[in-house]
Design a protein around this motif. Sequence first.
Motif, PDB file in Angstrom:
ATOM      1  N   ARG A   1       5.535 -38.694  29.943  1.00 64.03           N
ATOM      2  CA  ARG A   1       5.316 -37.342  29.369  1.00 64.03           C
ATOM      3  C   ARG A   1       4.264 -36.609  30.192  1.00 64.03           C
ATOM      4  O   ARG A   1       3.170 -37.122  30.450  1.00 64.03           O
ATOM      5  CB  ARG A   1       4.865 -37.455  27.903  1.00 64.03           C
ATOM      6  CG  ARG A   1       6.044 -37.729  26.970  1.00 64.03           C
ATOM      7  CD  ARG A   1       5.761 -37.187  25.565  1.00 64.03           C
ATOM      8  NE  ARG A   1       4.619 -37.858  24.985  1.00 64.03           N
ATOM      9  CZ  ARG A   1       3.579 -37.219  24.447  1.00 64.03           C
ATOM     10  NH1 ARG A   1       3.525 -35.908  24.397  1.00 64.03           N
ATOM     11  NH2 ARG A   1       2.570 -37.912  23.935  1.00 64.03           N
ATOM     12  N   PHE A   2       4.626 -35.401  30.604  1.00 60.12           N
ATOM     13  CA  PHE A   2       3.784 -34.649  31.534  1.00 60.12           C
ATOM     14  C   PHE A   2       3.685 -33.190  31.102  1.00 60.12           C
ATOM     15  O   PHE A   2       4.551 -32.700  30.382  1.00 60.12           O
ATOM     16  CB  PHE A   2       4.381 -34.706  32.946  1.00 60.12           C
ATOM     17  CG  PHE A   2       4.373 -36.090  33.540  1.00 60.12           C
ATOM     18  CD1 PHE A   2       3.301 -36.516  34.300  1.00 60.12           C
ATOM     19  CD2 PHE A   2       5.427 -36.970  33.308  1.00 60.12           C
ATOM     20  CE1 PHE A   2       3.292 -37.804  34.846  1.00 60.12           C
ATOM     21  CE2 PHE A   2       5.422 -38.251  33.845  1.00 60.12           C
ATOM     22  CZ  PHE A   2       4.347 -38.669  34.620  1.00 60.12           C
ATOM     23  N   ALA A   3       2.629 -32.524  31.572  1.00 62.06           N
ATOM     24  CA  ALA A   3       2.519 -31.079  31.359  1.00 62.06           C
ATOM     25  C   ALA A   3       2.484 -30.393  32.721  1.00 62.06           C
ATOM     26  O   ALA A   3       1.956 -30.943  33.695  1.00 62.06           O
ATOM     27  CB  ALA A   3       1.247 -30.763  30.582  1.00 62.06           C
ATOM     28  N   ARG A   4       3.052 -29.206  32.776  1.00 60.28           N
ATOM     29  CA  ARG A   4       3.071 -28.454  34.027  1.00 60.28           C
ATOM     30  C   ARG A   4       1.655 -28.046  34.433  1.00 60.28           C
ATOM     31  O   ARG A   4       0.829 -27.717  33.592  1.00 60.28           O
ATOM     32  CB  ARG A   4       3.935 -27.214  33.800  1.00 60.28           C
ATOM     33  CG  ARG A   4       4.103 -26.397  35.028  1.00 60.28           C
ATOM     34  CD  ARG A   4       5.144 -25.310  34.815  1.00 60.28           C
ATOM     35  NE  ARG A   4       5.041 -24.351  35.879  1.00 60.28           N
ATOM     36  CZ  ARG A   4       5.813 -23.285  36.006  1.00 60.28           C
ATOM     37  NH1 ARG A   4       6.747 -23.049  35.093  1.00 60.28           N
ATOM     38  NH2 ARG A   4       5.670 -22.473  37.020  1.00 60.28           N
ATOM     39  N   ALA A   5       1.400 -28.107  35.740  1.00 62.61           N
ATOM     40  CA  ALA A   5       0.091 -27.680  36.250  1.00 62.61           C
ATOM     41  C   ALA A   5       0.319 -26.804  37.471  1.00 62.61           C
ATOM     42  O   ALA A   5       1.420 -26.790  38.028  1.00 62.61           O
ATOM     43  CB  ALA A   5      -0.741 -28.905  36.631  1.00 62.61           C
ATOM     44  N   THR A   6      -0.712 -26.088  37.892  1.00 62.61           N
ATOM     45  CA  THR A   6      -0.589 -25.341  39.152  1.00 62.61           C
ATOM     46  C   THR A   6      -0.883 -26.311  40.295  1.00 62.61           C
ATOM     47  O   THR A   6      -1.471 -27.385  40.084  1.00 62.61           O
ATOM     48  CB  THR A   6      -1.606 -24.186  39.241  1.00 62.61           C
ATOM     49  OG1 THR A   6      -2.921 -24.771  39.281  1.00 62.61           O
ATOM     50  CG2 THR A   6      -1.476 -23.251  38.045  1.00 62.61           C
TER      51      THR A   6
END
Length: 672
Positions: free
Chosen positions: A79-84
């Motif tokens: 499970r991951f979250a979008r990052a710049t």
Amino acid sequence: MAAVAGTVHRSVCPLDCPDTCAVRITVDDGRVTRLTGDPDHPVTRGFACVKTYRYPERQHHPDRLLHPLVRVGRKGEGRFARATWDEALDLVAERTREAVARFGPQSVLPFSYAGTMGLVERDHPLAFFRALGASELDWTICAATGGAGWEANYGPHKLATAPEDVPHARVVILWGIDAARSHVHLMPFVQAAKRAGAFVLHVDPYRNDTSRAADEHWQVAVGSDTAVALAMGHVILRDGLEDRDYLERYGRGVDAYRAAVGPWTPERAGEVAGIEPRRIEDVARRFAVERAAYLRIGYGMTRNEGGGNAVRAISLLPALTGAWRHRGGGGGISTSGAFALGGPRTAGRHLLRPGVRHVNQNQFGSALGELDDPPIAKLFVFNSNPAAVAPDSARVRRGLLREDLFTTVLEHFQTDTADHADVVLPATTFLEHPDVYTAYGHYHLQWADPVVPPSGEARPNTWVFRELARRLGLTDRTLSWSAEEVARELLSSGHPHLEGITLEALREARSLPLRLPSPFRPYAEGSHHPDGRIAFDPPPRVVAFEESPTEAYPLRLISPPGSHLVNTSMGNVASLLAAAGGEPRMLLHPRDAARYGVRDGERHRVVSERGAIVRRIDVSDAAREGVLVALGQWWPKLAPDGRSLNDLTSERLTDLGGGSTFGNAVVRVEPL
Ligand SMILES: Nc1nc2c(c(=O)[nH]1)N[C@H]1C(S)=C(S)[C@@H](COP(=O)(O)OP(=O)(O)OC[C@H]3O[C@@H](n4cnc5c(=O)[nH]c(N)nc54)[C@H](O)[C@@H]3O)O[C@H]1N2
Ligand SMILES: Nc1nc2c(c(=O)[nH]1)N[C@H]1C(S)=C(S)[C@@H](COP(=O)(O)OP(=O)(O)OC[C@H]3O[C@@H](n4cnc5c(=O)[nH]c(N)nc54)[C@H](O)[C@@H]3O)O[C@H]1N2
Ligand code: SF4
Ligand SMILES: [Mo]
């Protein structure tokens, strides 16, 4: 609305395959719609392969990674979250700095292999790690044993008879290679030789399309190759069919070899391998008498405890008969040694620190779990999928799950390895970045420009390591090189094979043959050892395997390439998975099936000392009795039980080169 006719661009297939095809890419409205083989390339000759024709589906796959991701779930949960990019790279740089401050730079390890064979995206990132002083990863998972065996006989630089010369051969032996699957562009040349009257033999425990294309197939026992090759040597010397002049000029230690082959009669080797002694006699004599005999060795039989000696024993045969002197004769395991590329700063060689720690890629699981001086604290994975392809994958997974390990994965897709990452970075494909390509099955050097813009925010590996170098204050100039600068350094070795090959000429022509004598007869005048001789001494020996069938584990497991998959690189392309049978499959001989209660086409448990997986087994005499044949590698998470084939294999190393032993494991099968 009628589609706009696409634009056709030239490119190069980047997959780990000896053929390194020149390809044509059709782009319609910014999308890649078609890939075909380049008709003008002398080895590709207008066709690609069943796998790569589907690359457009992979390129525009809805699951392509398009943005950097940072882990939010538990380790390994995926499970991951979008990052710049800035957030992700700052985090990776900070964690790298921490690892270096706490444990020293050798706590950093790159794990990479040949997801792309392009030298810019495959090799240049190593400069970053060398500048940092990271642990070195030894690339031993594939070609190390074959290379060590070859080089023990012939010295450094693996060379082979060019495929274009094979039609001149009178005998063709394909030994431990499924060329119809793993070196398809060799086959038209073999067929041409056959049409002109050549005799073709395939040596493989698994009967496949290559066997069917041959005149004869020896379905040998796994690991019996050394015995068979020594028996061929026995027959050749016994009957006085060796090339005495060649051996006198270029051989070393032939007497020791003669003594070693003495006990290896065709009867004894035939017994070990399960082939008629008469066939060994006949083929050995024919191989010697015809002179222009071509013996192509594959990596199949190198993946066991005796693989290095097997390569040595087999590859001495064309030296014994002087086949290297005759056009089309000789053979080889790889052409890679002719690409004498690389100036002193290639891949950061000038930055290598003496005494730096080496980690054998085949012992990745134990390295993660056991190294403590210093531990591996910061891992970078790119161009590889070790959670699937490295041996003893349960151990690898345990290592990747360590809470105190920080892992960055550069990928096209959310692989099983990426599921274990802390940061996932989206990488460009060969269609989106420039690169330079050598080959291990032919002698043409190639260049490819990008043909479409990067998908989403994907970036080349080299861009990522350039950005990290800047954040970590690494200042060596080569770390900020462009692809063109990397290529110029590669072409600057001054080697005669590269004479006249400038970056400009290569970009213009896209594919240029190395400057080799014509016809190219490597080893016609000896070897690359300092004395110029071919080493028959110490003679190859038959290695007794430590891991051998027992009552509990009566079957040998081998894993030849899948027809529709290339390692795990095409492992989520739906049309290819369907063509490969929808799920991973294994083959077992009817007598073994009867013995172990295996029902055709059903799922069974396959168990080794290290783990157990569930696979569908087809009953077929294409598998030799006593051998379980696993067809191709699947993404573990797309297998019915979510497990890797490599849960069954071990970290055991080969006799030469510290290579992998994927063909060594012993297993049993049980009904579910
Ligand atoms: N379609 C397809 N093509 C591929 C790949 C793929 O996954 N799929 N992988 C690519 C890569 S990375 C590589 S390294 C090459 C490898 O390609 P090859 O050099 O062909 O080597 P392998 O595929 O390992 O094995 C070749 C054959 O050796 C046989 N073999 C196994 N054990 C023994 C043994 O003890 N003795 C003998 N005589 N034969 C044995 C196997 O059954 C198999 O048919 O292929 C490349 N091309
Ligand atoms: N049981 C068993 N295990 C084996 C083998 C076997 O025969 N049996 N074969 C072994 C052999 S021969 C080999 S060579 C290894 C191969 O093992 P790997 O080198 O791990 O090859 P792949 O599984 O194809 O994984 C390559 C990954 O690189 C990614 N990739 C491709 N291009 C790029 C790029 O430009 N940038 C980045 N960042 N990523 C990219 C792909 O998406 C893919 O996930 O497996 C070995 N494992
Ligand atoms: S995988 Fe091999 S045969 Fe297929 S297109 Fe690529 S280089 Fe050619
Ligand atoms: Mo490989």
